[in-house]
Motif scaffolding. Structure first.
Motif, mmCIF file in Angstrom:
data_model
loop_
_atom_site.group_PDB
_atom_site.id
_atom_site.type_symbol
_atom_site.label_atom_id
_atom_site.label_comp_id
_atom_site.label_asym_id
_atom_site.label_seq_id
_atom_site.Cartn_x
_atom_site.Cartn_y
_atom_site.Cartn_z
ATOM 1 N N LEU A 12 -5.899 -21.774 -15.981
ATOM 2 C CA LEU A 12 -5.110 -21.425 -14.870
ATOM 3 C C LEU A 12 -3.779 -22.202 -14.542
ATOM 4 N N LEU A 13 -3.238 -22.769 -15.811
ATOM 5 C CA LEU A 13 -1.971 -23.412 -15.713
ATOM 6 C C LEU A 13 -0.744 -22.760 -16.069
ATOM 7 N N ASP A 14 -0.962 -21.557 -16.742
ATOM 8 C CA ASP A 14 0.189 -20.685 -17.064
ATOM 9 C C ASP A 14 -0.261 -19.384 -16.568
ATOM 10 N N TRP A 15 0.870 -18.865 -15.634
ATOM 11 C CA TRP A 15 0.731 -17.448 -15.242
ATOM 12 C C TRP A 15 1.774 -16.491 -15.717
ATOM 13 N N VAL A 16 1.264 -15.348 -15.829
ATOM 14 C CA VAL A 16 2.489 -14.029 -16.437
ATOM 15 C C VAL A 16 2.242 -13.028 -15.354
ATOM 16 N N LYS A 17 3.320 -12.903 -14.537
ATOM 17 C CA LYS A 17 3.017 -11.885 -13.476
ATOM 18 C C LYS A 17 2.816 -10.616 -13.967
ATOM 19 N N TYR A 18 2.088 -9.833 -13.605
ATOM 20 C CA TYR A 18 1.647 -8.439 -13.916
ATOM 21 C C TYR A 18 2.743 -7.590 -13.882
ATOM 22 N N LYS A 19 3.079 -6.503 -14.765
ATOM 23 C CA LYS A 19 4.206 -5.750 -14.754
ATOM 24 C C LYS A 19 4.134 -4.591 -13.868
ATOM 25 N N GLY A 20 2.868 -4.187 -13.410
ATOM 26 C CA GLY A 20 2.356 -3.144 -12.580
ATOM 27 C C GLY A 20 2.435 -3.459 -11.283
ATOM 28 N N ASN A 21 2.783 -4.684 -10.628
ATOM 29 C CA ASN A 21 2.947 -5.121 -9.212
ATOM 30 C C ASN A 21 3.663 -4.035 -8.632
ATOM 31 N N PRO A 22 3.580 -3.740 -7.305
ATOM 32 C CA PRO A 22 2.380 -4.041 -6.529
ATOM 33 C C PRO A 22 1.097 -3.336 -7.052
ATOM 34 N N VAL A 23 -0.223 -3.713 -6.998
ATOM 35 C CA VAL A 23 -1.429 -2.929 -7.328
ATOM 36 C C VAL A 23 -1.967 -2.268 -6.392
ATOM 37 N N LEU A 24 -1.284 -2.644 -5.007
ATOM 38 C CA LEU A 24 -1.929 -2.173 -3.904
ATOM 39 C C LEU A 24 -0.780 -1.839 -2.971
ATOM 40 N N VAL A 25 -0.593 -0.552 -2.396
ATOM 41 C CA VAL A 25 0.343 -0.324 -1.678
ATOM 42 C C VAL A 25 -0.180 0.807 -0.405
ATOM 43 N N PRO A 26 0.442 0.522 0.809
ATOM 44 C CA PRO A 26 -0.535 1.251 1.812
ATOM 45 C C PRO A 26 -0.476 2.825 1.717
ATOM 46 N N PRO A 27 -1.375 3.537 2.051
ATOM 47 C CA PRO A 27 -1.533 5.006 1.926
ATOM 48 C C PRO A 27 -0.569 5.598 2.864
ATOM 49 N N PRO A 28 -0.335 6.816 2.667
ATOM 50 C CA PRO A 28 0.344 7.661 3.754
ATOM 51 C C PRO A 28 -0.017 7.732 5.063
ATOM 52 N N GLY A 29 1.104 7.412 6.113
ATOM 53 C CA GLY A 29 0.484 7.124 7.345
ATOM 54 C C GLY A 29 0.384 5.711 7.943
ATOM 55 N N ILE A 30 0.305 4.767 6.823
ATOM 56 C CA ILE A 30 0.054 3.494 7.105
ATOM 57 C C ILE A 30 1.271 2.555 7.213
ATOM 58 N N GLY A 31 1.890 1.871 8.372
ATOM 59 C CA GLY A 31 2.803 1.246 8.044
ATOM 60 C C GLY A 31 2.899 -0.161 6.905
ATOM 61 N N VAL A 32 3.916 -0.549 6.252
ATOM 62 C CA VAL A 32 3.956 -1.477 5.351
ATOM 63 C C VAL A 32 3.551 -2.835 5.903
ATOM 64 N N LYS A 33 3.778 -3.093 7.266
ATOM 65 C CA LYS A 33 3.204 -4.475 7.703
ATOM 66 C C LYS A 33 1.786 -4.312 8.114
ATOM 67 N N ASP A 34 1.084 -3.130 8.087
ATOM 68 C CA ASP A 34 -0.047 -2.976 8.818
ATOM 69 C C ASP A 34 -1.177 -2.820 7.545
ATOM 70 N N PHE A 35 -0.999 -3.522 6.529
ATOM 71 C CA PHE A 35 -1.671 -3.339 5.263
ATOM 72 C C PHE A 35 -1.866 -4.892 4.658
ATOM 73 N N ARG A 36 -2.785 -5.438 4.650
ATOM 74 C CA ARG A 36 -2.781 -6.842 4.198
ATOM 75 C C ARG A 36 -4.244 -7.540 4.411
ATOM 76 N N ASP A 37 -4.406 -8.462 3.372
ATOM 77 C CA ASP A 37 -5.316 -9.326 3.480
ATOM 78 C C ASP A 37 -6.798 -8.817 2.894
ATOM 79 N N PRO A 38 -7.093 -8.272 1.579
ATOM 80 C CA PRO A 38 -7.963 -7.684 1.104
ATOM 81 C C PRO A 38 -9.185 -8.809 1.044
ATOM 82 N N THR A 39 -10.403 -8.345 1.062
ATOM 83 C CA THR A 39 -11.628 -9.220 1.201
ATOM 84 C C THR A 39 -11.943 -9.440 -0.363
ATOM 85 N N THR A 40 -12.851 -10.413 -0.352
ATOM 86 C CA THR A 40 -13.674 -10.627 -1.630
ATOM 87 C C THR A 40 -14.248 -9.306 -1.957
#
Length: 370
Positions: free
Chosen positions: A1-29
């Protein structure tokens, strides 16, 4: 975990329709789903003033599908952030891996309420096939019932420690110093002492939070043991080398005659936060420990029990921490925190305090209320 390559497909999670961009955060384990290779995770959000937990499935953690419905929703609780979701055993005394399910298991749903900055939890049953969690007691639902901690405590998260088979909880203690004071001292806010989390088999309604056993390795020298007979209004001095770092365990046996003498009319609706603090005396309370006190008692922090009698005529114990005289510094939050705590037949009133300079963490009845 010393070298990281950012995934080209980011973001992998985006808010669904009807959910504000700031009202969608902190996924669980994530935990394993009912299908082979399937993983599930939940993420906090809101619809209007209703707090919700959405569930996504994935097999590779780069592409996610939103499942129908919600894991749970509670009207009036606002935005849920830092949602936590995990199993607890109703039979054993060890923690469980996040994916564990089956007989003898309850599931804890915890949400940090963005509106009031409080961490709430509830215990219930999780139906993996239907993707639904149901609280054991709707009156103690997530966001309207029990809190993890009744002091300054927020944005907590657990993880499973497989080596010691325990679930460990971390929380954020947001200090109330001014920004200029934070700059002067070199930090702003702290993490809580890690706590193990277990299901309280005695009540069936609460979790038990307790400092991890590693904290006991910090104890220096022989313990100071003292037994005293405390009369109403008395203060017993305990001499220690330093009052800044302490691990204190105390238990109390109450005078049964005094307990029976509590007058209902004087104590209906008692609340730590509106009681006037430790200076307000009753027949049985306050009794506890005063920490971080100077010699003149101009600065002090009492942590104490107060016993009242509810509308049903039964005695009710409250566990409070009074900050109103904790500091003479201006601009520092000075509140009385606390809540009721179940004390069952045959149990002594017990507390454990961890004092670390500017922070006091208080555990009542083995961590039933903190």
């Amino acid at each position: 975990l010393l070298d990281w390559v950012k995934y080209k497909g980011n973001p992998v999670l985006v808010p669904p329709p009807g959910i504000g961009v700031k009202d969608f955060r902190d996924p669980t384990t994530a935990w394993t789903g009912p299908q082979n290779g399937q993983w599930l995770l939940t993420i906090g959000s809101k619809i209007g003033k209703t707090g919700i937990a959405l569930v996504y499935e994935t097999s590779n953690f780069t592409s996610f599908k939103l499942l129908d419905g919600v894991l749970h929703a509670v009207p009036g609780t606002g935005m849920w952030e830092c949602v936590d979701f995990y199993p607890v055993s109703t039979k054993k005394t060890n923690g469980l891996d996040t994916s564990y399910n089956g007989p003898g298991v309850k599931h804890v749903l915890k949400a940090s309420l963005d509106d009031n900055k409080q961490d709430h939890y509830a215990i219930g049953t999780y139906d993996l096939a239907k993707n639904k969690w149901t609280p054991d007691n709707p009156e103690l639902d997530c966001g309207i019932g029990l809190r993890l901690d009744y002091g300054k405590y927020y944005a907590s998260k657990t993880f499973y420690d497989p080596k010691k088979e325990r679930r460990v909880l971390w929380g954020w203690i947001g200090e109330t110093d001014s920004e200029s004071a934070d700059l002067q001292k070199g930090w702003a806010s702290v993490q809580s002492i890690p706590r193990t989390v277990l299901y309280d088999k005695k009540t069936g309604t609460h979790l038990l939070q307790w400092p991890v056993e590693e904290i006991e390795s910090l104890r220096a020298g022989d313990p100071i043991v003292k037994e005293v007979d405390l009369q109403p209004g008395s203060i017993e001095l305990l001499r220690v080398d330093s009052a800044a770092e302490l691990d204190i365990e105390v238990s109390y046996e109450l005078d049964k005659v005094a307990l029976q003498g509590i007058i209902e009319a004087d104590h209906v609706g008692f609340s730590c936060s509106t009681s006037g603090g430790a200076a307000s005396r009753g027949i049985l309370g306050p009794f506890g420990v005063i920490v971080i006190a100077d010699q003149t008692l101009s600065e002090l922090t009492p942590v104490y029990f107060y016993i009242s009698k509810g509308a049903d005529g039964r005695a009710e114990t409250h566990f409070c921490a009074d900050q109103t005289r904790s500091s003479e510094a201006p601009g520092v939050g000075k509140q009385v925190y606390g809540s009721s705590v179940p004390v069952l037949d045959g149990e002594k009133h017990s507390m454990r305090l961890l004092v670390d300079h500017s922070i006091v963490e208080s555990f009542a009845q083995g961590g039933r209320t903190v």
